[in-house]
Design an enzyme around this catalytic site. Structure first.
Site, PDB file in Angstrom:
ATOM      1  N   HIS A 244      48.729 -14.152   6.446  1.00  0.00           N
ATOM      2  CA  HIS A 244      49.968 -13.376   6.319  1.00  0.00           C
ATOM      3  C   HIS A 244      49.859 -12.531   5.053  1.00  0.00           C
ATOM      4  O   HIS A 244      50.025 -13.026   3.951  1.00  0.00           O
ATOM      5  CB  HIS A 244      51.196 -14.295   6.251  1.00  0.00           C
ATOM      6  CG  HIS A 244      51.509 -14.922   7.576  1.00  0.00           C
ATOM      7  ND1 HIS A 244      52.611 -14.581   8.324  1.00  0.00           N
ATOM      8  CD2 HIS A 244      50.848 -15.838   8.302  1.00  0.00           C
ATOM      9  CE1 HIS A 244      52.615 -15.277   9.452  1.00  0.00           C
ATOM     10  NE2 HIS A 244      51.554 -16.053   9.468  1.00  0.00           N
TER      11      HIS A 244
ATOM     12  N   GLU B 140      53.291 -10.747  17.321  1.00  0.00           N
ATOM     13  CA  GLU B 140      53.579 -12.018  17.984  1.00  0.00           C
ATOM     14  C   GLU B 140      55.042 -12.228  18.321  1.00  0.00           C
ATOM     15  O   GLU B 140      55.774 -12.872  17.591  1.00  0.00           O
ATOM     16  CB  GLU B 140      53.028 -13.206  17.198  1.00  0.00           C
ATOM     17  CG  GLU B 140      53.400 -13.293  15.749  1.00  0.00           C
ATOM     18  CD  GLU B 140      52.764 -14.531  15.090  1.00  0.00           C
ATOM     19  OE1 GLU B 140      52.786 -15.612  15.686  1.00  0.00           O
ATOM     20  OE2 GLU B 140      52.257 -14.399  13.976  1.00  0.00           O
TER      21      GLU B 140
ATOM     22  N   ASP C 227      44.006 -13.437  14.885  1.00  0.00           N
ATOM     23  CA  ASP C 227      45.029 -14.458  15.117  1.00  0.00           C
ATOM     24  C   ASP C 227      45.576 -14.187  16.511  1.00  0.00           C
ATOM     25  O   ASP C 227      45.966 -13.049  16.817  1.00  0.00           O
ATOM     26  CB  ASP C 227      46.084 -14.267  14.009  1.00  0.00           C
ATOM     27  CG  ASP C 227      47.238 -15.240  14.066  1.00  0.00           C
ATOM     28  OD1 ASP C 227      47.261 -16.114  14.927  1.00  0.00           O
ATOM     29  OD2 ASP C 227      48.136 -15.081  13.207  1.00  0.00           O
TER      30      ASP C 227
ATOM     31  N   GLU D  69      50.549 -13.576  21.424  1.00  0.00           N
ATOM     32  CA  GLU D  69      50.072 -12.931  20.197  1.00  0.00           C
ATOM     33  C   GLU D  69      48.683 -12.331  20.395  1.00  0.00           C
ATOM     34  O   GLU D  69      47.809 -12.950  20.992  1.00  0.00           O
ATOM     35  CB  GLU D  69      50.003 -13.956  19.055  1.00  0.00           C
ATOM     36  CG  GLU D  69      49.516 -13.359  17.730  1.00  0.00           C
ATOM     37  CD  GLU D  69      49.548 -14.352  16.570  1.00  0.00           C
ATOM     38  OE1 GLU D  69      49.480 -15.571  16.822  1.00  0.00           O
ATOM     39  OE2 GLU D  69      49.625 -13.895  15.416  1.00  0.00           O
TER      40      GLU D  69
ATOM     41  N   ASP E  19      47.962 -21.586  19.457  1.00  0.00           N
ATOM     42  CA  ASP E  19      47.856 -20.463  18.520  1.00  0.00           C
ATOM     43  C   ASP E  19      46.690 -20.756  17.586  1.00  0.00           C
ATOM     44  O   ASP E  19      46.668 -21.793  16.919  1.00  0.00           O
ATOM     45  CB  ASP E  19      49.173 -20.353  17.735  1.00  0.00           C
ATOM     46  CG  ASP E  19      49.231 -19.117  16.843  1.00  0.00           C
ATOM     47  OD1 ASP E  19      48.166 -18.589  16.449  1.00  0.00           O
ATOM     48  OD2 ASP E  19      50.358 -18.707  16.507  1.00  0.00           O
TER      49      ASP E  19
ATOM     50  N   HIS F 114      52.488  -9.873  11.529  1.00  0.00           N
ATOM     51  CA  HIS F 114      52.112  -9.743  10.112  1.00  0.00           C
ATOM     52  C   HIS F 114      50.809  -8.980   9.970  1.00  0.00           C
ATOM     53  O   HIS F 114      49.951  -9.036  10.854  1.00  0.00           O
ATOM     54  CB  HIS F 114      51.965 -11.148   9.510  1.00  0.00           C
ATOM     55  CG  HIS F 114      51.145 -12.079  10.366  1.00  0.00           C
ATOM     56  ND1 HIS F 114      49.802 -12.250  10.180  1.00  0.00           N
ATOM     57  CD2 HIS F 114      51.458 -12.837  11.454  1.00  0.00           C
ATOM     58  CE1 HIS F 114      49.342 -13.094  11.094  1.00  0.00           C
ATOM     59  NE2 HIS F 114      50.323 -13.465  11.898  1.00  0.00           N
TER      60      HIS F 114
END
Ligand code: MN
Ligand code: MN
Length: 297
Positions: free
Chosen positions: A162, A187, A94, A282, A83, A154
């Site tokens: 976040h 995610e 992300d 994700e 990640d 998020h």
């Protein structure tokens, strides 16, 4: 309302690195080599890591990153989640992939990819975050897995990974709408039906971020905080990225002291509560009127 051009550039870099991870990760790979490969690829393309590359094995769901002398390797039978985040001028994407070296979990890895694709397929301007969660949970159930209920997607904002709004992995009432011009990481995580479907804090904390820039009454620590701010602002970092600022013992004491003073916060590793294996997928997306742009695809 359109999003900053930097998001598209960061997304393209992330998608190239996703492919690179898939082609280079194998049994015997050192976790440290993988994260360094990811982070060097990010910087060599003129971007910055938005947080230390996470690499989490089996029942560890999130927040593990290797220490400077880490000797851990990928073993046969492991399920490996990588990640990572890319930012250009604070504009963050992300993304995460899971690679299985265990035939028993191939279907679970595939399930998280389907959960993510179905979530993305449902997103358009105005959908409520909780409705995305409903789609994710329904896909998990249909495929024979449990979503991790206390991990979520998020909103992303400049220099904030976040940014307040969560996109849950199950139906949740009373959640806000996703909006055009905003950027979100989606995610889903899955575990087996024997799993608890929740994560708990594990014993290790290797990732930190600044929450305040107040003087702490110690000039050496204040200089350390200034240096952390200039390198990372509010973004997460790890010991590997600050090993030039002091020896390991001093850094550990400085970090501990700043955690106690609430100048830093720590991100403990998150482990499935029944120690069942976890998979994750994700992407970072931005909604448009009738659908979605996937930035990290
Ligand atoms: Mn991520
Ligand atoms: Mn994320």
């Amino acid at each position: 309302m359109s999003i900053a051009e930097e998001y598209f550039k960061a997304g393209k870099i992330a998608s190239e690195i996703r492919r690179k991870i898939k082609s280079s990760l194998s049994v015997g790979s050192r976790l440290l080599d993988i994260v360094e490969m990811v982070e060097q690829n990010i910087t060599s393309r003129g971007a910055q890591p938005a947080f230390p590359c996470n690499i989490c094995i089996n029942s560890v769901a999130a927040h593990y990153t290797p220490l400077p002398q880490d000797d851990l390797q990928v073993k046969d039978g492991d399920v490996v989640k990588v990640d990572f985040g890319v930012h250009i001028g604070g504009y963050i994407v992300d993304t995460a992939i899971t690679i299985s070296f265990n035939i028993k979990y191939d279907a679970m890895v595939r399930a998280t990819e389907i959960m993510l694709q179905e979530a993305i397929g449902a997103i358009r301007a105005g959908i409520r975050a909780g409705e995305v969660g409903r789609v994710i949970h329904a896909a998990a159930q249909r495929l024979g897995f449990k979503p991790i209920l206390n991990l979520s997607g998020h909103a992303v904002a400049p220099y904030l990974v976040h940014a307040g709004l969560s996109i849950p992995n199950t139906y949740t009432a009373g959640t806000p709408e996703l909006k055009v011009g905003q950027v979100y990481a989606i995610e889903p995580f899955a575990t087996t039906l024997r799993g608890a479907g929740v994560v708990v804090n594990g014993p290790v904390t290797n990732i930190f971020s600044l929450v305040a820039r107040k003087p702490v009454g110690d000039s050496t620590l204040d200089r350390f905080v200034d240096e952390l701010w200039s390198r990372f602002r509010t973004l997460p970092f790890t010991y590997r990225q600050i090993k030039d600022l002091g020896d390991a013992g001093w850094l550990e004491r400085a970090v501990k002291s700043l955690l106690q003073k609430r100048v830093l916060r720590g991100y403990p590793v998150l482990v499935e509560a029944q120690n069942e294996f976890v998979a994750q997928a994700e992407h970072t997306i931005t909604p448009v009127e009738n659908g979605v742009i996937v930035l990290t695809e």
